[in-house]
Motif scaffolding. Structure first.
Motif, PDB file in Angstrom:
ATOM      1  N   ARG A  32      -6.264  -6.039   5.018  1.00 54.57           N
ATOM      2  CA  ARG A  32      -5.068  -5.195   5.159  1.00 54.57           C
ATOM      3  C   ARG A  32      -3.805  -6.026   4.986  1.00 54.57           C
ATOM      4  NH1 ARG A  32      -4.556  -0.360   7.629  1.00 54.57           N
ATOM      5  NH2 ARG A  32      -2.832  -1.140   8.872  1.00 54.57           N
ATOM      6  N   ARG A  35      -3.365  -6.960   1.309  1.00 52.84           N
ATOM      7  CA  ARG A  35      -2.857  -5.846   0.508  1.00 52.84           C
ATOM      8  C   ARG A  35      -1.393  -5.547   0.803  1.00 52.84           C
ATOM      9  NH1 ARG A  35      -5.470  -0.412   0.798  1.00 52.84           N
ATOM     10  NH2 ARG A  35      -3.848  -0.060  -0.741  1.00 52.84           N
ATOM     11  N   TRP A  52       7.517   8.020  -0.505  1.00 55.03           N
ATOM     12  CA  TRP A  52       6.426   8.063   0.467  1.00 55.03           C
ATOM     13  C   TRP A  52       6.767   8.987   1.630  1.00 55.03           C
ATOM     14  CZ3 TRP A  52       1.612   7.645   1.735  1.00 55.03           C
ATOM     15  CH2 TRP A  52       1.247   7.525   3.079  1.00 55.03           C
ATOM     16  N   TRP A 183       3.171   4.008   6.372  1.00 58.45           N
ATOM     17  CA  TRP A 183       2.281   3.798   5.225  1.00 58.45           C
ATOM     18  C   TRP A 183       1.101   2.903   5.609  1.00 58.45           C
ATOM     19  CZ3 TRP A 183       1.849  -0.998   2.420  1.00 58.45           C
ATOM     20  CH2 TRP A 183       1.102  -0.917   1.245  1.00 58.45           C
ATOM     21  N   ASN A 186      -1.429   4.738   7.610  1.00 59.65           N
ATOM     22  CA  ASN A 186      -2.130   5.794   6.882  1.00 59.65           C
ATOM     23  C   ASN A 186      -2.977   5.262   5.726  1.00 59.65           C
ATOM     24  OD1 ASN A 186      -1.286   8.763   7.750  1.00 59.65           O
ATOM     25  ND2 ASN A 186       0.472   7.412   8.095  1.00 59.65           N
ATOM     26  N   GLY A 187      -3.447   4.047   5.850  1.00 60.29           N
ATOM     27  CA  GLY A 187      -4.405   3.520   4.892  1.00 60.29           C
ATOM     28  C   GLY A 187      -3.832   2.825   3.678  1.00 60.29           C
ATOM     29  N   PRO A 189      -2.127   3.752   0.802  1.00 62.50           N
ATOM     30  CA  PRO A 189      -2.494   4.218  -0.539  1.00 62.50           C
ATOM     31  C   PRO A 189      -1.694   3.489  -1.621  1.00 62.50           C
ATOM     32  CG  PRO A 189      -1.196   5.864   0.626  1.00 62.50           C
ATOM     33  CD  PRO A 189      -1.558   4.829   1.631  1.00 62.50           C
ATOM     34  N   ALA A 190      -2.330   3.288  -2.772  1.00 64.43           N
ATOM     35  CA  ALA A 190      -1.711   2.533  -3.852  1.00 64.43           C
ATOM     36  C   ALA A 190      -0.532   3.280  -4.469  1.00 64.43           C
ATOM     37  CB  ALA A 190      -2.749   2.232  -4.932  1.00 64.43           C
ATOM     38  N   ARG A 191       0.447   2.511  -4.938  1.00 66.50           N
ATOM     39  CA  ARG A 191       1.631   3.009  -5.621  1.00 66.50           C
ATOM     40  C   ARG A 191       2.245   4.184  -4.865  1.00 66.50           C
ATOM     41  NH1 ARG A 191       1.733  -0.135  -9.829  1.00 66.50           N
ATOM     42  NH2 ARG A 191       3.723   0.721 -10.473  1.00 66.50           N
ATOM     43  N   PRO A 192       2.726   3.938  -3.658  1.00 69.90           N
ATOM     44  CA  PRO A 192       3.196   5.030  -2.797  1.00 69.90           C
ATOM     45  C   PRO A 192       4.573   5.570  -3.151  1.00 69.90           C
ATOM     46  CG  PRO A 192       3.526   2.928  -1.702  1.00 69.90           C
ATOM     47  CD  PRO A 192       2.794   2.634  -2.985  1.00 69.90           C
ATOM     48  N   HIS A 267       4.971  -2.891  -3.741  1.00 63.86           N
ATOM     49  CA  HIS A 267       3.811  -2.007  -3.881  1.00 63.86           C
ATOM     50  C   HIS A 267       3.931  -0.981  -5.005  1.00 63.86           C
ATOM     51  CE1 HIS A 267       2.056  -3.859  -0.390  1.00 63.86           C
ATOM     52  NE2 HIS A 267       3.218  -3.742   0.214  1.00 63.86           N
TER      53      HIS A 267
END
Length: 328
Positions: A32, A35, A52, A183, A186-187, A189-192, A267
């Motif tokens: 995490r 990323r 987002w 963000w 909430n996991g 997510p890619a390219r938010p 990101h």
């Protein structure tokens, strides 16, 4: 020094199943963090601009500063704020010193009055918005000089009876603020899309007769100065301006650099915010409801705006007035 883990001791006391769960939890947390701090490449040129979350965006009045800033993000509690007010006091002192170095009000009035006369225009034909980039790079002398300069320009506009407002834009917290935290929860997510909480401030509204001393003092508060999402700020300012009945609507942005929000560009790609700014400018120019121009404070804004000038800290008022005279 990073503490070491005695795996053999843990294995004996907890047993292998529990140890495996602990190891997985540590691995997951490491992934995490990796990323959350890994720069992604730019998407395609036509990638849509996304947001987002708007849940933590703020639009404030000058009277809300600084009281509302404390809870706008975690900055105060993490030591990223001017807790003792020493930075604010220093900025106010610098702004007062800069005020003494501004062109006499009569000089600025004369420049604008001459432009009106030459072009056969009347002051009440115009509505003007001055939109100020209040990012962290404006800290100290730049924000103090800008405050003094804008105060001088505002006084000249008021004396001529030209309606105008003064707006500022930043973000509500460093490193994306509460939006970035949401963000992550909430996991990730890619390219938010835009991954920060915006801060927009109305320092002087169009219907206010003058820029008050209280608002000028709040303008230089260091906790306002975070990051800058220029495209959305331009959309906000243009939307406000188009609501004003006027024959000519002039929107001048004062900026010292390109759009930057570390969380967003990390990101979504390094050019994500710049691309959106360019699209926003193109859309506004095509619509034709407002006339755009820009002042670069020690920065070349001609890369973005067709009508622009560059100013040093000592010449912001004179350069802004000259640009307005050209627009008239």
């Amino acid at each position: 020094m990073t503490p070491t883990i005695d795996w053999s001791h843990l294995a004996g006391s907890l047993g292998m199943p529990v140890l495996a769960l602990v190891a997985l939890a540590i691995l997951w947390d490491s992934l995490r963090k990796y990323r959350a701090n890994k720069q992604v490449p730019d998407g395609p040129e036509d990638e849509p601009y996304r947001i987002w979350s708007r849940a933590h965006d703020l639009e404030l009045r000058a009277t809300d500063i600084p009281a509302r800033l404390r809870d706008a993000s975690a900055d105060f509690y993490e030591g990223w704020s001017d807790r003792r007010g020493t930075g604010w006091a220093a900025n106010r002192s610098m702004a007062e010193a800069c005020a003494a170095d501004q062109p006499p009000p009569g000089t600025l009035v004369a420049v604008l009055a001459n432009a009106l006369q030459v072009k056969g225009a009347e002051p009440d034909e115009f509505a003007v918005t001055l939109l100020i980039d209040q990012s962290g790079s404006m800290k100290g002398a730049p924000i103090a000089a800008t405050a003094a300069a804008i105060a001088a320009v505002s006084t000249a506009l008021s004396q001529l009876g030209i309606r105008h407002e003064i707006l500022g834009f930043s973000t509500a917290g460093w490193r994306g603020g509460f939006a970035f935290r949401d963000w992550r929860k909430n996991g990730m997510p890619a390219r938010p899309g835009r991954l920060c909480a915006l801060l927009h401030v109305v320092w002087k509204a169009m219907d206010e007769p003058e820029w008050t001393a209280e608002s000028q003092r709040a303008f230089v508060h260091p906790d306002v100065l975070r990051e800058n999402v220029d495209g959305e700020a331009l959309e906000w300012a243009a939307a406000r301006l188009t609501q004003v009945p006027a024959g000519r609507r002039l929107l001048v942005i004062l900026s010292d650099g390109a759009p930057v929000d570390d969380a967003t560009i990390m990101h979504n790609g390094p050019c994500y915010l710049v691309r959106h700014l360019r699209r926003t400018i193109a859309t506004a120019e095509t619509a034709g409801e407002v006339e755009l121009a820009a002042i670069g404070i020690g920065y070349r804004v001609s890369d973005y705006y067709g009508k622009s000038r560059e100013a040093g800290l000592e010449s912001i008022a004179a350069t802004t007035t000259a640009l307005l005279a050209d627009l008239i």
